[in-house]
Design an enzyme around this catalytic site. Structure first.
Site, short mmCIF file in Angstrom:
data_model
loop_
_atom_site.label_atom_id
_atom_site.label_comp_id
_atom_site.label_asym_id
_atom_site.label_seq_id
_atom_site.Cartn_x
_atom_site.Cartn_y
_atom_site.Cartn_z
N GLU A 56 -55.82 -32.13 20.04
CA GLU A 56 -56.01 -31.26 18.95
C GLU A 56 -57.05 -31.90 18.05
O GLU A 56 -57.46 -33.11 18.09
CB GLU A 56 -54.63 -31.23 17.99
CG GLU A 56 -55.14 -30.40 16.60
CD GLU A 56 -53.77 -29.91 16.12
OE1 GLU A 56 -52.69 -30.90 16.03
OE2 GLU A 56 -53.98 -29.05 15.24
N CYS A 249 -51.35 -27.17 14.76
CA CYS A 249 -51.54 -26.22 13.65
C CYS A 249 -52.89 -25.75 13.79
O CYS A 249 -52.91 -24.52 13.39
CB CYS A 249 -51.19 -27.25 12.45
SG CYS A 249 -49.72 -27.60 12.10
N ASN A 385 -47.43 -22.06 18.21
CA ASN A 385 -47.11 -23.61 17.97
C ASN A 385 -45.67 -23.67 17.50
O ASN A 385 -45.02 -23.61 17.99
CB ASN A 385 -48.37 -24.19 17.20
CG ASN A 385 -48.11 -25.62 17.09
OD1 ASN A 385 -47.89 -26.47 17.95
ND2 ASN A 385 -48.71 -26.27 15.79
N GLU A 386 -45.91 -24.28 16.18
CA GLU A 386 -44.42 -24.50 15.62
C GLU A 386 -44.16 -23.29 14.75
O GLU A 386 -44.19 -23.41 13.28
CB GLU A 386 -44.81 -25.82 14.44
CG GLU A 386 -44.88 -27.21 15.22
CD GLU A 386 -45.03 -28.24 14.49
OE1 GLU A 386 -45.26 -28.19 13.16
OE2 GLU A 386 -44.64 -29.39 15.03
O1 AHR Z 1 -49.90 -33.52 15.61
C1 AHR Z 1 -50.21 -33.14 14.34
C2 AHR Z 1 -49.55 -31.91 13.89
O2 AHR Z 1 -48.08 -31.99 13.92
C3 AHR Z 1 -49.73 -30.86 14.76
O3 AHR Z 1 -50.76 -30.10 14.51
C4 AHR Z 1 -48.56 -29.70 14.66
O4 AHR Z 1 -48.09 -28.98 15.75
C5 AHR Z 1 -47.82 -30.74 14.15
O5 AHR Z 1 -46.82 -30.55 12.98
#
Ligand code: AHR
Length: 670
Positions: A56, A249, A385-386
């Site tokens: 990321e 994120c 994602n989340e």
């Molecule tokens: O890894 C950091 C963040 O942690 C990521 O962007 C997210 O998916 C999680 O909350």
């Protein structure tokens, strides 16, 4: 028995020291590991994807990190167009007649009439323009001359050298014509510099400049729009099974507008529009107003990277939900209708075409045009994602329907939200199963106590449901937010549970992957770097040891007559075993999280007649200081140690294992 040492084998990895054999059996309590060796390939196949990488663009992982571009705000598209730049003389940001319509800003440089002044611009780079003596750097710029001809001088400088600016390398470009053209120069600095600058002076009539770029020539595989060699090497050295990208994120964005849009990240780099980075302002104490995504490291480069390091690409795309942590009312998201979600679904279908499609197709054609006519052989796609609540399945269902219809061959990864347990997790898993997701992404950034308690997490998972993708995890020491050795030991303990359950866990990726020492927003992270050096953490080595020793089949292991419990109850030992059919070796991993040394005998029960132990290696990861950390200045504080030992005959070995140590025993039979 005295065990003679052999010399280092293929097992030895970069940074691993070979130590003498000290196979002894005295001291500590006695344990017996029994491994069923009767039918070594009877166990579950270990998925090739098992241990992988989560990338990321957080902590300056892309621009300022893996992506080797050295100029910040090279296209003058940051909201304050000259952010990262200093200007002197007559400099103006303009947009009329741009070189690149999706990045319309450029600088206009006019001469000054003052005899001792000169018009110029100077870039600060990412935490400095850092360069090494004698190495070649490629400067490029798009330019046009208002009156048909002009000249610029480009310099790499050290502003702090002996109290005055030293020019370390310099070259001229004659700008010809009123049309935009690309100019390329070679610069070779005569000294090292860390906090250097790049400056451009105007010598002549007015010019317009855009996409000012500086790369080391020596990138990974020598590519022009290349990646930092040492950082890719660190990834390749893990032998990863999968590369997840582009996050995290940033897939979702702060809002829908700033979500990662893969279509903006392909095609000519100059015309990839800048995007906000959701990580620039999350924590008030670590505020980086100049953190943007140039998309220079885009989806084409991610696919290439996965191919280079021989792992499966796993792109994650937006499900039409903005980051729910930041914006979570209905209006922040795309309405949950097929019609509204169509462009998002189309992005997924087009991505599959970009990766795998025929070169005559629109997106397959673009891939070919970019230099890769062969398909990238994409097998997985993650959607969302989340995400949590009904918002997520309400939308995901339309994606699943469309992808299944057009591409039944692609496996779909859904999410169980940001929590490793609790109401959302409990709600989302069955929802994912109902929708028929092939894998479910779980995230857990949790303290030591959690890791100690979760070694048996997957023992009871439904074998008929979706597979697990442990997509983001790391032990976040309670109050100890750095990559200390103890965190890595507990990650290893936990990972024995992943391995024992390889029939249900298909992939697992530690997160985050990278962090710049001057620009991090989140820690711990697996690999730290500055502009010149990088360091592999103890957690990195745990990932590497699991990956290098992942084997091909799970093997059943009992300890003191009982199945491995996957928790600290069994004398503080966590363990798992695999068979490696390519090497004819059984591999036992054990993390001794206790304070006591143990004497362990490992017996291979039921070995076929004629087979016996030929040799074994013992790899250990330990530090006397649980808080020890590898740093740029002391990168080898915690590194694996390997002993290679010959044993002729028998079906058992006996070893003393030390407290607070992770071990990999690789036992070759023949
Ligand atoms: O890894 C950091 C963040 O942690 C990521 O962007 C997210 O998916 C999680 O909350």
């Amino acid at each position: 028995m005295k065990l003679p040492c052999l010399k280092s084998s293929a097992l030895a990895v970069a940074g691993v020291a070979l130590v003498g054999c000290a196979g002894g059996e005295q001291g500590g309590s006695q344990r017996v590991f029994e491994l069923d060796a009767s039918d070594p390939i009877a166990g579950a196949p270990i998925p090739a994807t098992m241990y992988g990488l989560f990338f990321e663009d957080i902590n300056y992982a892309a621009d300022g990190g893996l992506y080797a571009e050295m100029v910040k705000n090279r296209s003058f598209e940051f909201p304050q167009s000259l952010m990262g730049w200093e200007a002197s003389g007559n400099v103006e940001v303009r947009t009329a007649g741009p070189a690149f319509p999706r990045n319309p800003h450029y600088v206009h440089l006019e001469p000054v009439s003052h005899p001792h002044k000169r018009t110029g611009i100077q870039n600060e780079g990412f935490f400095g323009v850092s360069a090494q003596k004698g190495k070649e750097y490629r400067f490029s710029v798009f330019a046009r001359a208002s009156k048909g001809q002009s000249k610029i001088t480009v310099e790499m400088t050290d502003p702090a050298s002996m109290g005055e600016t030293q020019v370390l390398a310099s070259a001229d470009a004659v700008i010809e014509g009123k049309e935009w053209k690309k100019y390329t120069l070679s610069l070779t600095p005569e000294a090292d510099v860390v906090k250097g600058k790049l400056r451009i002076f105007l010598y002549g009539d007015a010019v317009d400049l855009d996409h000012v770029s500086l790369f080391p020539v020596d990138t990974w595989k020598g590519r022009e729009n290349g990646l930092r060699k040492d950082l890719v090497q660190a990834l390749a050295d893990i032998h990863p099974g999968v590369l997840r990208f582009p996050g995290g994120c940033i897939v979702e964005g702060t809002d829908l507008q700033s979500r990662y849009q893969w279509k903006n990240s392909v095609g000519p780099v100059e015309n990839r529009p800048l995007n906000e980075n959701r990580w620039h302002y999350t924590f008030p104490h670590r505020f980086f107003p100049d953190y943007y995504q140039s998309y220079g490291l885009g989806f084409y480069e991610f696919f290439l990277l996965a191919e280079d390091i021989k792992c499966e690409p796993l792109p994650i795309l937006s499900v039409g939900l903005a980051c729910q942590f930041q914006n979570n009312d209905e209006n922040a998201h795309v309405p949950a209708t097929e019609k509204d979600l169509k462009p998002y679904i189309q992005d997924c279908l087009d991505l599959i075409e970009f990766a795998n499609g025929d070169t005559l197709s629109k997106w397959g054609g673009l891939r070919a045009q970019m230099g890769h006519p062969e398909p990238f052989d994409l097998k997985y796609i993650g959607i969302g994602n989340e995400q949590w609540d009904h918002f997520y399945p309400d939308r995901l269902k339309f994606f699943v329907e469309a992808i299944r219809k057009a591409h039944p061959e692609i496996k779909i990864v859904g999410s169980s939200g940001p929590d490793s347990e609790g109401p959302q997790f409990e709600y989302l898993w069955p929802e994912m199963a109902k929708l028929g997701a092939d894998l479910v992404d779980e995230h857990f950034y949790r303290p030591e106590s959690w890791f100690l308690a979760q070694g048996n997490r997957y023992d009871s998972y439904d074998r008929k449901g979706p597979k697990v993708f442990a997509g983001e995890y790391a032990c976040h020491g309670a109050g100890k937010k750095w990559n200390h050795f103890e965190a890595s030991l507990l990650e290893a303990a936990f990972m024995t549970g992943l391995e024992r359950n390889a029939d249900v866990v298909e992939m697992a990726t530690y997160a985050p992957l990278f962090a710049h020492v001057e620009g991090w927003q989140w820690r711990p992270d697996m690999i730290w770097f500055d502009n010149v050096r990088s360091v592999r953490t103890a957690s990195y080595y745990v990932q590497q040891l699991f990956s290098h020793n992942k084997g091909t089949h799970t093997a059943s292991l009992i300890m003191d007559g009982k199945p491995i419990a996957g928790n600290a109850d069994q004398a503080g030992l966590f363990a798992s075993a695999v068979y490696d059919s390519q090497d004819g070796a059984f591999v036992v991993k054990t993390a001794n999280v206790s304070d006591t040394a143990q004497v362990v005998s490992i017996a291979l029960r039921g070995l076929k007649p004629g087979l016996q132990i030929k040799s074994y290696s013992v790899t250990s990861l330990h530090s006397d200081d649980l808080d020890a950390d590898n740093t740029l200045d002391n990168p080898d504080a915690v590194v694996p140690q390997v002993k290679e030992c010959r044993q002729v005959g028998g079906d058992a070995i006996s070893l003393r294992i030390e407290p607070k140590t992770f071990y990999v025993f690789r036992i070759k039979v023949g």
